[in-house]
Write a protein that holds these residues in place. Structure first.
Motif, PDB file in Angstrom:
ATOM      1  N   GLN A 184      48.150  38.577  51.533  1.00 48.00           N
ATOM      2  CA  GLN A 184      49.160  39.467  52.126  1.00 48.00           C
ATOM      3  C   GLN A 184      49.994  40.160  51.049  1.00 48.00           C
ATOM      4  N   ARG A 185      50.078  39.584  49.842  1.00 49.57           N
ATOM      5  CA  ARG A 185      50.976  40.171  48.839  1.00 49.57           C
ATOM      6  C   ARG A 185      50.467  40.112  47.404  1.00 49.57           C
ATOM      7  N   GLN A 186      49.432  39.332  47.135  1.00 40.78           N
ATOM      8  CA  GLN A 186      48.997  39.176  45.746  1.00 40.78           C
ATOM      9  C   GLN A 186      47.899  40.193  45.483  1.00 40.78           C
ATOM     10  N   GLN A 187      48.313  41.352  44.975  1.00 43.34           N
ATOM     11  CA  GLN A 187      47.532  42.577  45.044  1.00 43.34           C
ATOM     12  C   GLN A 187      46.223  42.588  44.265  1.00 43.34           C
ATOM     13  N   LEU A 188      46.011  41.629  43.388  1.00 42.96           N
ATOM     14  CA  LEU A 188      44.768  41.672  42.609  1.00 42.96           C
ATOM     15  C   LEU A 188      43.595  41.003  43.333  1.00 42.96           C
ATOM     16  N   TYR A 189      43.868  40.272  44.429  1.00 42.84           N
ATOM     17  CA  TYR A 189      42.828  39.413  44.990  1.00 42.84           C
ATOM     18  C   TYR A 189      42.214  39.929  46.280  1.00 42.84           C
ATOM     19  N   SER A 190      40.948  39.540  46.475  1.00 42.76           N
ATOM     20  CA  SER A 190      40.196  39.985  47.642  1.00 42.76           C
ATOM     21  C   SER A 190      39.775  38.778  48.480  1.00 42.76           C
ATOM     22  N   GLU A 191      39.235  39.054  49.660  1.00 45.88           N
ATOM     23  CA  GLU A 191      38.739  37.983  50.534  1.00 45.88           C
ATOM     24  C   GLU A 191      37.664  37.158  49.824  1.00 45.88           C
ATOM     25  N   GLU A 192      36.854  37.852  49.026  1.00 48.79           N
ATOM     26  CA  GLU A 192      35.793  37.189  48.284  1.00 48.79           C
ATOM     27  C   GLU A 192      36.363  36.101  47.348  1.00 48.79           C
ATOM     28  N   ASP A 193      37.471  36.446  46.692  1.00 50.54           N
ATOM     29  CA  ASP A 193      38.114  35.494  45.781  1.00 50.54           C
ATOM     30  C   ASP A 193      38.613  34.264  46.544  1.00 50.54           C
ATOM     31  N   ALA A 194      39.182  34.514  47.739  1.00 53.26           N
ATOM     32  CA  ALA A 194      39.708  33.401  48.544  1.00 53.26           C
ATOM     33  C   ALA A 194      38.559  32.529  49.043  1.00 53.26           C
ATOM     34  N   LYS A 195      37.459  33.173  49.490  1.00 55.52           N
ATOM     35  CA  LYS A 195      36.287  32.424  49.960  1.00 55.52           C
ATOM     36  C   LYS A 195      35.757  31.522  48.861  1.00 55.52           C
TER      37      LYS A 195
END
Lengths: 339, 67
Positions: free
Chosen positions: A65-76
Motif C-alpha cells: 500500500q505504501r512501499q513504492q519499490l515493491y510488487s506483488e511478485e516480491d511479496a509472493k
C-alpha cells in the motif's frame, strides 16, 4: 544527447556543478520500508554515485500500500526488502552503484561502515537504531536526517555534527512503546511528505549548500491540517553524552544495547531492552484490541498472536517472541508492534 | 482561553492553566514532545510551571518512530 539530469541541472541551486557532486556521493539508507523505498528511489533518480541500503525484513502484502519499490511478485516470493529494492532501483537507473545488505543495522555494522558515507538517511522504525545512528554520526562526523511517520503525522530533522543539537539533546530519554505503523496505521501521503523533507535536505547537503538547510524540527498532520516548524537550537546541551564536550557515545556501548537470546529448544527469541522498563500493559492492550487482536493480560504480562507468532510482553520490558529462532526476524516484530 | 496551536486557532477548556495541562488535554503527556510558547522553547521542567494566556502561540511537536 540531452542528459537525463537536465531538469535538475536547470534548477540553479544545483546546476551542472551540483550534479557532479551528487554523482560522486555515497549515501547510506537504513531501512527499506516505506521511507527507505521513497528516499532510495528519489536519490537513485537524482543520480547519486553510490547507494547502500540495509534492511533485515522481507516484503509482505501489507507493505504494498505504501512501499513504492515493491510488487506483488516480491511479496509472493517473500524477497528480502534490500534485494527487492536493489532490483527495482537498478531498473530505474542502472548507472548508480547499489549495494544491498540484508542485515540488522546495529552497532558493529554501523561503526564499521559509517566513515565511508557522505550522509546517512534514517528510514528505520525504532529509536534504538536511531540512537546508534546518532552516536555514529557524532563519532565519525557524518550528517544524518531523521524522518518518521505514523497515521497522517510525520516529522523530520537534519542533524549536522558540531552544528545542530543531536538526537540525544532533543529526546533526553529513549521513547518506549509509542504508536507504530503496525498498531496505528499509516497513509502513504504522510510517507511521501517525510521523504520530500528528507531528500530536499539530502540534496542540499550533497551539493554543499548548507546555508539553505531548514534548521528546524518540522512536523505535520495531513489529516488534521496542521503544520509546525520549530527552531530547537537552544536544546543543544553542553554536557550531552553523545555530542557534548566530554562525550562517551553511550549508545555504542554494550550495556545500552537491546539484548537478544534464542531460547534453546523452544523456537523462541527473548528481547530485553537495556534499561528495565515499566510497560503500560493496559494501554498496549487497548491498542491491540482496537486492531481486533485477541489479547490475554494479567498483572505481570500480556500475550497476543501475530500469526504465526505469539508475542509475550512482560511488565519489566522483556518480550518473548514464540515461533521463530531468527533474532533479526524477532527484532523486526518487536519494533513493529512495540515501538 | 483562546490560543494558536500549531498554526490553528483553538479554544482551550476552562481548567487549562499550564503547558502540562494542554499536553494532558491532548493525551500526549506521556509522549516525548518539544513545546514552544511565543517563540521560546521550554525545557521539560518548564512544562509544569509555564502559565498560558490568551493569544499565546503554542507549537507542540511529538516524536514518533514509524517509518
Amino acid at each position: 544527447m540531452i542528459s537525463r539530469y537536465s531538469r535538475q541541472e536547470l534548477f540553479s541551486p544545483i546546476g551542472k556543478n551540483g550534479q557532479k557532486k551528487i554523482s560522486s556521493s555515497h549515501v547510506l539508507i537504513i531501512g527499506a520500508g516505506a521511507l527507505g523505498s521513497g528516499s532510495a528511489e528519489a536519490l537513485v533518480r537524482a543520480g547519486i554515485g553510490r547507494l547502500t541500503i540495509v534492511d533485515r525484513d522481507y516484503v509482505e502484502w501489507s507493505n504494498l500500500q505504501r512501499q513504492q519499490l515493491y510488487s506483488e511478485e516480491d511479496a509472493k516470493n517473500r524477497l528480502p526488502k534490500a534485494i527487492a529494492a536493489k532490483n527495482r532501483l537498478h531498473a530505474i537507473n542502472s548507472s548508480v552503484e547499489i549495494e544491498a545488505m540484508v542485515a540488522d543495522a546495529s552497532v558493529q555494522e554501523l561503526e564499521a561502515w559509517a566513515s565511508k558515507f557522505d550522509l546517512i538517511i534514517d528510514a528505520t522504525d525504532n529509536f534504538e537504531t536511531r540512537m546508534i545512528i546518532n552516536d555514529v554520526s557524532q563519532k565519525y562526523g557524518v550528517p544524518w536526517i531523521y524522518g518518521a511517520c505514523v497515521g497522517s503525522y510525520g516529522i523530520s530533522y537534519t542533524f549536522i555534527p558540531e552544528k545542530t543539537p543531536c538526537l540525544a539533546c532533543l529526546l533526553e530519554t529513549v521513547p518506549l512503546g509509542g504508536l507504530t505503523c503496525d498498531t496505528a496505521g499509516i497513509i502513504s501521503p504522510a510517507v511521501s511528505m517525510v521523504v520530500s523533507y528528507q531528500i530536499s535536505e539530502a540534496l542540499k547537503i550533497l551539493v554543499g549548500d548548507l546555508d539553505s538547510l531548514r534548521g528546524k524540527l518540522v512536523s505535520f498532520d495531513l489529516w488534521k491540517n496542521q503544520f509546525s516548524a520549530v527552531n530547537v537550537d537552544s536544546l543543544k546541551k553542553e554536557d550531552c553524552p553523545s555530542c557534548g564536550a566530554t562525550r562517551s557515545y553511550p549508545f555504542l556501548s554494550f550495556e545500552n544495547q537491546t539484548k537478544t537470546a534464542v531460547l534453546c529448544g523452544r523456537n523462541t527469541v527473548q528481547i530485553r531492552p537495556p534499561q528495565t522498563a515499566d510497560r503500560d500493559l493496559e494501554a498496549l492492550e487497548t491498542i491491540l484490541i482496537q486492531q481486533g487482536r485477541v489479547v490475554q493480560r494479567n498483572p505481570f504480562l500480556l500475550s497476543f498472536q501475530v500469526d504465526p507468532y505469539r508475542m509475550v510482553v512482560f511488565k519489566d520490558g522483556r518480550v518473548l517472541i514464540h515461533g521463530t529462532k531468527d533474532v533479526s526476524e524477532a527484532k523486526s516484530l518487536y519494533h513493529r508492534y512495540l515501538g | 482561553m483562546k490560543v494558536t496551536l500549531n498554526g490553528e486557532s483553538v479554544q482551550l477548556p476552562e481548567h487549562i492553566t499550564f503547558v502540562s495541562d494542554v499536553l494532558k488535554h491532548y493525551n500526549i503527556h506521556e509522549k516525548i514532545v518539544v513545546v514552544e510558547v511565543n517563540g521560546k522553547i521550554l525545557s521539560r521542567l518548564e512544562h509544569e510551571n509555564t502559565r498560558l494566556a490568551d493569544n499565546d502561540r503554542i507549537e507542540i511537536v511529538h516524536f514518533v518512530g514509524g517509518g
